[in-house]
Design a protein around this motif. Structure first.
Motif, PDB file in Angstrom:
ATOM      1  N   ARG A   1      -0.311 -22.968  78.646  1.00 51.38           N
ATOM      2  CA  ARG A   1      -0.346 -21.545  78.941  1.00 51.38           C
ATOM      3  C   ARG A   1      -1.174 -20.811  77.886  1.00 51.38           C
ATOM      4  O   ARG A   1      -1.042 -21.064  76.680  1.00 51.38           O
ATOM      5  CB  ARG A   1       1.080 -20.978  78.966  1.00 51.38           C
TER       6      ARG A   1
ATOM      7  N   ARG B   1       0.352 -19.700  86.048  1.00 49.80           N
ATOM      8  CA  ARG B   1       1.270 -20.714  85.556  1.00 49.80           C
ATOM      9  C   ARG B   1       2.005 -21.414  86.702  1.00 49.80           C
ATOM     10  O   ARG B   1       2.171 -22.634  86.685  1.00 49.80           O
ATOM     11  CB  ARG B   1       2.273 -20.057  84.603  1.00 49.80           C
TER      12      ARG B   1
ATOM     13  N   SER C   1      -3.050 -20.484  82.843  1.00 53.17           N
ATOM     14  CA  SER C   1      -2.911 -21.887  82.448  1.00 53.17           C
ATOM     15  C   SER C   1      -4.260 -22.599  82.455  1.00 53.17           C
ATOM     16  O   SER C   1      -5.016 -22.496  83.425  1.00 53.17           O
ATOM     17  CB  SER C   1      -1.948 -22.627  83.384  1.00 53.17           C
TER      18      SER C   1
END
Length: 399
Positions: free
Chosen positions: A395, A369, A357
Protein backbone atom coordinates in the motif's frame (compact mmCIF):
# COMPACT_ATOMS: atom_id res chain seq x y z
CA UNK A 1 27.44 -54.04 -1.58
CA UNK A 2 28.41 -51.95 -4.59
CA UNK A 3 27.55 -48.28 -5.03
CA UNK A 4 24.89 -49.13 -7.62
CA UNK A 5 23.24 -51.62 -5.27
CA UNK A 6 23.33 -49.10 -2.42
CA UNK A 7 21.67 -46.48 -4.63
CA UNK A 8 19.01 -48.95 -5.69
CA UNK A 9 18.38 -49.93 -2.05
CA UNK A 10 18.05 -46.25 -1.08
CA UNK A 11 15.53 -45.62 -3.88
CA UNK A 12 13.49 -48.69 -2.91
CA UNK A 13 13.51 -47.58 0.73
CA UNK A 14 12.25 -44.11 -0.19
CA UNK A 15 9.50 -45.61 -2.36
CA UNK A 16 8.51 -48.06 0.39
CA UNK A 17 8.10 -45.30 2.99
CA UNK A 18 6.41 -42.84 0.62
CA UNK A 19 3.12 -41.36 1.88
CA UNK A 20 4.05 -42.36 5.46
CA UNK A 21 4.44 -46.04 4.52
CA UNK A 22 1.25 -46.40 2.48
CA UNK A 23 3.11 -47.99 -0.44
CA UNK A 24 4.81 -50.45 1.90
CA UNK A 25 1.44 -51.32 3.42
CA UNK A 26 -0.06 -51.98 -0.02
CA UNK A 27 2.90 -54.24 -0.91
CA UNK A 28 2.53 -56.21 2.33
CA UNK A 29 -1.21 -56.52 1.66
CA UNK A 30 -0.44 -57.98 -1.77
CA UNK A 31 1.95 -60.50 -0.17
CA UNK A 32 -0.65 -61.43 2.45
CA UNK A 33 -3.35 -61.94 -0.20
CA UNK A 34 -1.00 -64.06 -2.33
CA UNK A 35 -0.10 -66.15 0.73
CA UNK A 36 -3.79 -66.65 1.50
CA UNK A 37 -4.55 -67.76 -2.08
CA UNK A 38 -1.61 -70.19 -2.04
CA UNK A 39 -2.79 -71.45 1.36
CA UNK A 40 -6.23 -72.21 -0.08
CA UNK A 41 -4.76 -73.98 -3.10
CA UNK A 42 -2.44 -76.01 -0.85
CA UNK A 43 -5.36 -77.03 1.39
CA UNK A 44 -7.27 -78.12 -1.72
CA UNK A 45 -4.25 -80.11 -2.94
CA UNK A 46 -3.91 -81.85 0.46
CA UNK A 47 -7.57 -82.79 0.40
CA UNK A 48 -7.40 -84.18 -3.14
CA UNK A 49 -4.23 -86.20 -2.50
CA UNK A 50 -5.54 -87.52 0.83
CA UNK A 51 -8.85 -88.64 -0.69
CA UNK A 52 -7.20 -90.21 -3.75
CA UNK A 53 -6.57 -93.97 -3.43
CA UNK A 54 -2.94 -95.11 -3.25
CA UNK A 55 -2.80 -98.14 -5.51
CA UNK A 56 -0.46 -100.15 -7.65
CA UNK A 57 -0.48 -100.27 -11.43
CA UNK A 58 -2.26 -103.65 -11.46
CA UNK A 59 -5.21 -102.19 -9.51
CA UNK A 60 -5.99 -99.37 -11.95
CA UNK A 61 -8.28 -101.41 -14.21
CA UNK A 62 -10.45 -102.39 -11.26
CA UNK A 63 -10.66 -98.79 -10.03
CA UNK A 64 -11.61 -97.50 -13.48
CA UNK A 65 -14.33 -100.11 -13.88
CA UNK A 66 -15.73 -99.25 -10.42
CA UNK A 67 -15.71 -95.49 -10.97
CA UNK A 68 -17.72 -95.80 -14.18
CA UNK A 69 -20.56 -97.44 -12.23
CA UNK A 70 -20.29 -95.13 -9.18
CA UNK A 71 -19.26 -91.89 -10.83
CA UNK A 72 -22.33 -89.98 -9.66
CA UNK A 73 -21.50 -90.13 -5.95
CA UNK A 74 -17.69 -90.09 -5.95
CA UNK A 75 -16.01 -86.73 -5.37
CA UNK A 76 -12.71 -88.02 -6.74
CA UNK A 77 -14.22 -88.57 -10.18
CA UNK A 78 -13.31 -85.59 -12.37
CA UNK A 79 -13.71 -84.52 -15.97
CA UNK A 80 -10.80 -82.90 -17.78
CA UNK A 81 -10.92 -80.15 -20.40
CA UNK A 82 -11.34 -82.69 -23.22
CA UNK A 83 -14.48 -84.17 -21.65
CA UNK A 84 -12.85 -87.44 -20.59
CA UNK A 85 -14.05 -88.82 -17.26
CA UNK A 86 -11.29 -90.01 -14.95
CA UNK A 87 -10.47 -90.63 -11.31
CA UNK A 88 -7.89 -88.96 -9.13
CA UNK A 89 -5.35 -91.60 -8.08
CA UNK A 90 -1.89 -91.93 -6.56
CA UNK A 91 0.06 -94.68 -8.30
CA UNK A 92 3.46 -96.09 -7.38
CA UNK A 93 5.36 -97.89 -10.11
CA UNK A 94 8.61 -98.33 -11.99
CA UNK A 95 9.51 -96.42 -15.15
CA UNK A 96 9.64 -98.41 -18.38
CA UNK A 97 9.74 -97.43 -22.05
CA UNK A 98 6.45 -97.81 -23.90
CA UNK A 99 8.20 -99.74 -26.65
CA UNK A 100 8.65 -102.61 -24.20
CA UNK A 101 4.91 -103.45 -24.26
CA UNK A 102 3.53 -102.16 -27.57
CA UNK A 103 5.76 -104.24 -29.83
CA UNK A 104 7.58 -101.25 -31.32
CA UNK A 105 10.96 -101.90 -29.73
CA UNK A 106 12.68 -101.81 -33.07
CA UNK A 107 11.22 -98.43 -33.97
CA UNK A 108 13.68 -95.56 -33.96
CA UNK A 109 11.35 -93.02 -32.32
CA UNK A 110 10.16 -95.45 -29.62
CA UNK A 111 13.55 -96.80 -28.67
CA UNK A 112 15.16 -96.27 -25.26
CA UNK A 113 17.49 -93.31 -24.80
CA UNK A 114 21.06 -93.85 -23.62
CA UNK A 115 23.03 -91.27 -21.65
CA UNK A 116 26.26 -90.27 -23.40
CA UNK A 117 28.02 -89.60 -20.09
CA UNK A 118 26.96 -92.47 -17.82
CA UNK A 119 25.63 -95.02 -20.33
CA UNK A 120 22.40 -95.50 -18.35
CA UNK A 121 19.19 -96.27 -20.18
CA UNK A 122 16.54 -93.60 -19.75
CA UNK A 123 13.29 -92.26 -21.12
CA UNK A 124 14.09 -88.57 -20.48
CA UNK A 125 17.50 -86.90 -20.94
CA UNK A 126 17.93 -83.22 -20.10
CA UNK A 127 21.17 -81.48 -21.01
CA UNK A 128 21.80 -78.01 -19.55
CA UNK A 129 24.73 -75.69 -20.28
CA UNK A 130 25.11 -72.59 -18.10
CA UNK A 131 27.67 -69.90 -18.91
CA UNK A 132 29.48 -68.26 -15.99
CA UNK A 133 30.32 -64.60 -16.73
CA UNK A 134 33.00 -62.40 -15.22
CA UNK A 135 32.22 -59.83 -12.52
CA UNK A 136 35.03 -57.35 -13.26
CA UNK A 137 33.70 -54.01 -14.47
CA UNK A 138 36.86 -52.92 -16.26
CA UNK A 139 38.40 -49.44 -16.49
CA UNK A 140 35.28 -48.14 -18.24
CA UNK A 141 32.81 -49.99 -16.04
CA UNK A 142 30.28 -47.18 -16.17
CA UNK A 143 29.37 -48.35 -19.67
CA UNK A 144 28.01 -51.58 -18.20
CA UNK A 145 25.83 -49.53 -15.83
CA UNK A 146 24.40 -47.62 -18.78
CA UNK A 147 23.71 -50.85 -20.63
CA UNK A 148 22.04 -52.28 -17.54
CA UNK A 149 19.73 -49.26 -17.35
CA UNK A 150 18.88 -49.50 -21.04
CA UNK A 151 18.34 -53.25 -20.77
CA UNK A 152 20.92 -54.26 -23.36
CA UNK A 153 22.91 -56.73 -21.26
CA UNK A 154 20.09 -59.23 -20.91
CA UNK A 155 21.16 -62.35 -22.75
CA UNK A 156 20.47 -66.04 -22.68
CA UNK A 157 23.00 -67.37 -20.17
CA UNK A 158 21.56 -70.88 -20.10
CA UNK A 159 20.68 -73.33 -22.83
CA UNK A 160 18.72 -76.49 -22.19
CA UNK A 161 17.68 -79.38 -24.40
CA UNK A 162 15.35 -82.22 -23.47
CA UNK A 163 14.81 -85.51 -25.23
CA UNK A 164 12.15 -87.99 -24.21
CA UNK A 165 10.33 -91.06 -25.46
CA UNK A 166 6.86 -92.30 -24.45
CA UNK A 167 7.07 -94.23 -21.22
CA UNK A 168 4.81 -96.17 -18.87
CA UNK A 169 4.61 -97.25 -15.24
CA UNK A 170 4.68 -100.92 -14.29
CA UNK A 171 4.83 -102.96 -11.12
CA UNK A 172 8.49 -103.56 -10.48
CA UNK A 173 8.12 -107.24 -9.60
CA UNK A 174 5.62 -108.09 -12.34
CA UNK A 175 6.80 -110.52 -15.00
CA UNK A 176 5.66 -110.50 -17.74
CA UNK A 177 4.54 -106.91 -18.06
CA UNK A 178 0.79 -107.33 -18.53
CA UNK A 179 -0.59 -104.42 -16.52
CA UNK A 180 0.81 -100.96 -17.12
CA UNK A 181 -0.26 -97.32 -17.13
CA UNK A 182 0.70 -94.84 -19.84
CA UNK A 183 2.12 -91.51 -18.63
CA UNK A 184 0.73 -88.55 -20.58
CA UNK A 185 2.96 -85.45 -20.28
CA UNK A 186 0.91 -83.28 -22.67
CA UNK A 187 0.27 -79.87 -21.08
CA UNK A 188 2.19 -80.75 -17.92
CA UNK A 189 4.49 -78.09 -16.46
CA UNK A 190 5.41 -80.08 -13.37
CA UNK A 191 9.02 -80.82 -12.57
CA UNK A 192 10.18 -84.34 -13.40
CA UNK A 193 12.11 -86.44 -10.84
CA UNK A 194 15.38 -86.44 -12.80
CA UNK A 195 18.68 -87.79 -11.52
CA UNK A 196 21.94 -85.92 -12.15
CA UNK A 197 24.48 -88.21 -13.81
CA UNK A 198 26.97 -85.60 -15.07
CA UNK A 199 28.05 -82.29 -13.54
CA UNK A 200 31.28 -80.62 -14.62
CA UNK A 201 32.69 -77.10 -14.91
CA UNK A 202 34.80 -76.42 -17.99
CA UNK A 203 36.96 -73.29 -18.31
CA UNK A 204 36.69 -71.20 -21.48
CA UNK A 205 39.93 -70.07 -23.05
CA UNK A 206 40.31 -66.33 -23.54
CA UNK A 207 40.57 -64.93 -27.05
CA UNK A 208 42.36 -61.74 -28.23
CA UNK A 209 38.97 -60.04 -28.28
CA UNK A 210 38.45 -60.86 -24.58
CA UNK A 211 40.95 -58.18 -23.50
CA UNK A 212 38.91 -55.45 -25.19
CA UNK A 213 35.72 -56.82 -23.66
CA UNK A 214 37.25 -56.70 -20.18
CA UNK A 215 38.72 -53.23 -20.75
CA UNK A 216 35.35 -51.68 -21.61
CA UNK A 217 33.40 -53.59 -18.99
CA UNK A 218 31.64 -56.01 -21.34
CA UNK A 219 30.56 -59.37 -19.96
CA UNK A 220 32.44 -62.36 -21.31
CA UNK A 221 32.14 -66.04 -20.31
CA UNK A 222 34.88 -67.56 -18.18
CA UNK A 223 33.39 -71.00 -17.59
CA UNK A 224 30.76 -73.45 -18.83
CA UNK A 225 28.75 -75.59 -16.40
CA UNK A 226 27.67 -78.76 -18.19
CA UNK A 227 24.97 -80.85 -16.54
CA UNK A 228 23.00 -83.89 -17.59
CA UNK A 229 19.92 -85.29 -15.86
CA UNK A 230 17.98 -88.41 -16.77
CA UNK A 231 14.85 -90.32 -15.82
CA UNK A 232 16.28 -93.80 -15.91
CA UNK A 233 14.52 -97.08 -16.48
CA UNK A 234 13.46 -99.05 -13.41
CA UNK A 235 13.23 -96.00 -11.16
CA UNK A 236 10.33 -96.10 -8.70
CA UNK A 237 8.20 -92.96 -8.93
CA UNK A 238 4.81 -91.85 -7.69
CA UNK A 239 2.29 -90.45 -10.17
CA UNK A 240 -0.45 -88.14 -8.89
CA UNK A 241 -3.05 -87.27 -11.49
CA UNK A 242 -6.22 -88.16 -13.34
CA UNK A 243 -6.44 -91.74 -14.54
CA UNK A 244 -8.82 -92.62 -17.34
CA UNK A 245 -9.21 -95.44 -19.81
CA UNK A 246 -7.79 -94.96 -23.30
CA UNK A 247 -9.00 -97.87 -25.44
CA UNK A 248 -8.91 -100.13 -22.39
CA UNK A 249 -5.42 -99.01 -21.29
CA UNK A 250 -5.10 -96.89 -18.11
CA UNK A 251 -3.57 -93.50 -18.83
CA UNK A 252 -2.45 -90.94 -16.22
CA UNK A 253 -2.62 -87.23 -16.93
CA UNK A 254 -1.41 -84.36 -14.77
CA UNK A 255 -3.79 -82.15 -12.81
CA UNK A 256 -3.02 -78.43 -12.93
CA UNK A 257 -4.37 -77.87 -9.43
CA UNK A 258 -1.78 -80.16 -7.85
CA UNK A 259 1.90 -79.29 -7.23
CA UNK A 260 3.02 -82.87 -8.04
CA UNK A 261 2.70 -85.16 -11.00
CA UNK A 262 5.73 -87.47 -11.02
CA UNK A 263 7.73 -87.50 -7.81
CA UNK A 264 10.15 -89.58 -5.74
CA UNK A 265 7.97 -89.01 -2.66
CA UNK A 266 5.31 -91.36 -1.42
CA UNK A 267 1.73 -90.27 -0.69
CA UNK A 268 2.41 -89.75 3.03
CA UNK A 269 5.55 -87.74 2.28
CA UNK A 270 3.61 -85.54 -0.16
CA UNK A 271 0.90 -84.85 2.40
CA UNK A 272 3.51 -84.11 5.08
CA UNK A 273 5.42 -81.72 2.85
CA UNK A 274 2.25 -79.93 1.80
CA UNK A 275 1.10 -79.69 5.44
CA UNK A 276 4.40 -78.05 6.41
CA UNK A 277 4.08 -75.65 3.47
CA UNK A 278 0.52 -74.92 4.50
CA UNK A 279 1.62 -73.95 8.03
CA UNK A 280 4.30 -71.64 6.63
CA UNK A 281 1.78 -69.96 4.32
CA UNK A 282 -0.75 -69.57 7.14
CA UNK A 283 1.78 -67.88 9.44
CA UNK A 284 2.96 -65.72 6.55
CA UNK A 285 -0.61 -64.66 5.89
CA UNK A 286 -1.14 -63.71 9.54
CA UNK A 287 2.17 -61.88 9.93
CA UNK A 288 2.06 -59.93 6.67
CA UNK A 289 -1.65 -59.23 7.13
CA UNK A 290 -1.10 -57.80 10.63
CA UNK A 291 1.85 -55.72 9.46
CA UNK A 292 -0.08 -54.38 6.48
CA UNK A 293 -3.09 -53.45 8.63
CA UNK A 294 -0.86 -51.65 11.14
CA UNK A 295 1.15 -49.77 8.51
CA UNK A 296 -1.92 -48.82 6.47
CA UNK A 297 -3.75 -47.67 9.62
CA UNK A 298 -0.78 -45.55 10.63
CA UNK A 299 -0.49 -44.08 7.12
CA UNK A 300 -4.22 -43.31 6.96
CA UNK A 301 -4.18 -41.55 10.34
CA UNK A 302 -1.06 -39.55 9.46
CA UNK A 303 -2.46 -38.42 6.12
CA UNK A 304 -5.85 -37.64 7.70
CA UNK A 305 -4.18 -35.42 10.32
CA UNK A 306 -2.12 -33.71 7.62
CA UNK A 307 -5.27 -33.07 5.59
CA UNK A 308 -7.04 -31.57 8.61
CA UNK A 309 -4.04 -29.34 9.35
CA UNK A 310 -4.00 -28.20 5.73
CA UNK A 311 -7.72 -27.42 5.91
CA UNK A 312 -7.24 -25.41 9.10
CA UNK A 313 -4.32 -23.46 7.63
CA UNK A 314 -6.33 -22.77 4.47
CA UNK A 315 -9.31 -21.59 6.52
CA UNK A 316 -7.12 -19.34 8.70
CA UNK A 317 -5.40 -17.87 5.63
CA UNK A 318 -8.77 -17.17 4.03
CA UNK A 319 -9.98 -15.44 7.20
CA UNK A 320 -6.86 -13.28 7.29
CA UNK A 321 -7.33 -12.30 3.66
CA UNK A 322 -11.00 -11.50 4.23
CA UNK A 323 -10.27 -9.39 7.29
CA UNK A 324 -7.48 -7.57 5.45
CA UNK A 325 -9.78 -6.95 2.48
CA UNK A 326 -12.49 -5.63 4.79
CA UNK A 327 -10.08 -3.28 6.54
CA UNK A 328 -8.66 -2.03 3.25
CA UNK A 329 -12.15 -1.57 1.89
CA UNK A 330 -13.00 0.59 4.88
CA UNK A 331 -9.82 2.61 4.37
CA UNK A 332 -10.58 2.90 0.67
CA UNK A 333 -14.07 4.04 1.48
CA UNK A 334 -12.72 6.69 3.81
CA UNK A 335 -10.32 7.89 1.09
CA UNK A 336 -13.17 7.98 -1.38
CA UNK A 337 -15.33 9.98 0.96
CA UNK A 338 -12.54 12.52 1.49
CA UNK A 339 -13.22 14.12 -1.90
CA UNK A 340 -13.42 13.60 -5.59
CA UNK A 341 -10.69 11.46 -7.21
CA UNK A 342 -9.11 12.80 -10.39
CA UNK A 343 -9.50 10.60 -13.49
CA UNK A 344 -5.75 9.93 -13.72
CA UNK A 345 -5.70 8.42 -10.20
CA UNK A 346 -8.73 6.11 -10.48
CA UNK A 347 -8.27 2.31 -10.15
CA UNK A 348 -8.09 0.71 -13.59
CA UNK A 349 -10.36 -2.16 -12.46
CA UNK A 350 -13.23 -0.66 -10.47
CA UNK A 351 -12.83 2.97 -11.72
CA UNK A 352 -14.21 4.15 -8.38
CA UNK A 353 -11.44 4.36 -5.83
CA UNK A 354 -8.00 5.91 -5.74
CA UNK A 355 -4.90 3.95 -6.75
CA UNK A 356 -3.25 2.90 -3.50
CA UNK A 357 -1.42 -0.46 -4.09
CA UNK A 358 1.77 -1.13 -6.07
CA UNK A 359 2.49 -4.64 -7.33
CA UNK A 360 5.75 -6.47 -6.62
CA UNK A 361 8.03 -6.95 -8.52
CA UNK A 362 6.81 -4.85 -11.48
CA UNK A 363 6.00 -1.78 -9.27
CA UNK A 364 2.96 -0.56 -11.21
CA UNK A 365 0.53 1.61 -9.18
CA UNK A 366 -2.75 1.00 -11.02
CA UNK A 367 -5.21 -0.51 -8.50
CA UNK A 368 -6.91 0.33 -5.26
CA UNK A 369 -6.24 -1.79 -2.21
CA UNK A 370 -9.40 -3.92 -2.51
CA UNK A 371 -8.85 -4.75 -6.18
CA UNK A 372 -5.15 -5.51 -5.54
CA UNK A 373 -6.06 -8.04 -2.83
CA UNK A 374 -8.63 -9.59 -5.17
CA UNK A 375 -5.96 -10.06 -7.83
CA UNK A 376 -3.58 -11.61 -5.29
CA UNK A 377 -6.15 -14.30 -4.44
CA UNK A 378 -6.19 -15.56 -8.05
CA UNK A 379 -4.48 -18.85 -8.92
CA UNK A 380 -2.10 -17.05 -11.29
CA UNK A 381 -1.99 -13.39 -10.20
CA UNK A 382 -0.76 -11.01 -12.91
CA UNK A 383 -0.40 -7.23 -13.16
CA UNK A 384 -3.35 -5.81 -15.18
CA UNK A 385 -0.99 -3.39 -16.92
CA UNK A 386 2.08 -5.41 -17.96
CA UNK A 387 0.65 -8.96 -17.40
CA UNK A 388 3.73 -9.93 -15.39
CA UNK A 389 3.30 -12.47 -12.60
CA UNK A 390 3.18 -10.76 -9.22
CA UNK A 391 4.08 -12.02 -5.76
CA UNK A 392 2.31 -9.46 -3.58
CA UNK A 393 1.33 -5.81 -3.33
CA UNK A 394 2.22 -2.93 -1.04
CA UNK A 395 0.00 0.00 0.00
CA UNK A 396 1.25 3.46 -0.93
CA UNK A 397 0.58 6.38 1.42
CA UNK A 398 0.67 10.05 0.45
CA UNK A 399 3.14 12.20 2.39
Amino acid sequence: MSARQQAAAAILTQLAFAADGALLGVALTYVAVRSFLKFNSTISAIRKISEAPFVGVSDLRCILSEEISASSGDNSVVCDCEGEVGKMVVVRGAVEAKSAVDGSGKSLWSDVLVSHESGDKAVVIQRTQTYIYNEWRGFFGWTSDIRAVLGRTWREQQSSSTRMVPFILIDGDQQPQVDYAVVNLDGSKHELPLTTVYHQMQPINASPYTFLQALFGYEYPVGLLDEEKILQLGKDVTAVGICYSNNGVPEIKSCRDLPYFLSDLTKDQMVGELSFRCRILLWSCFIFGALSIGILGYAIMRNWNKWKEWQEQRRARQQRLDSSATADSQVAGEDEEAGDVPDGQLCVICLMRRRRSAFIPCGHLVCCRACALSIERDLSPKCPLCRQTIRSSVRIYDS
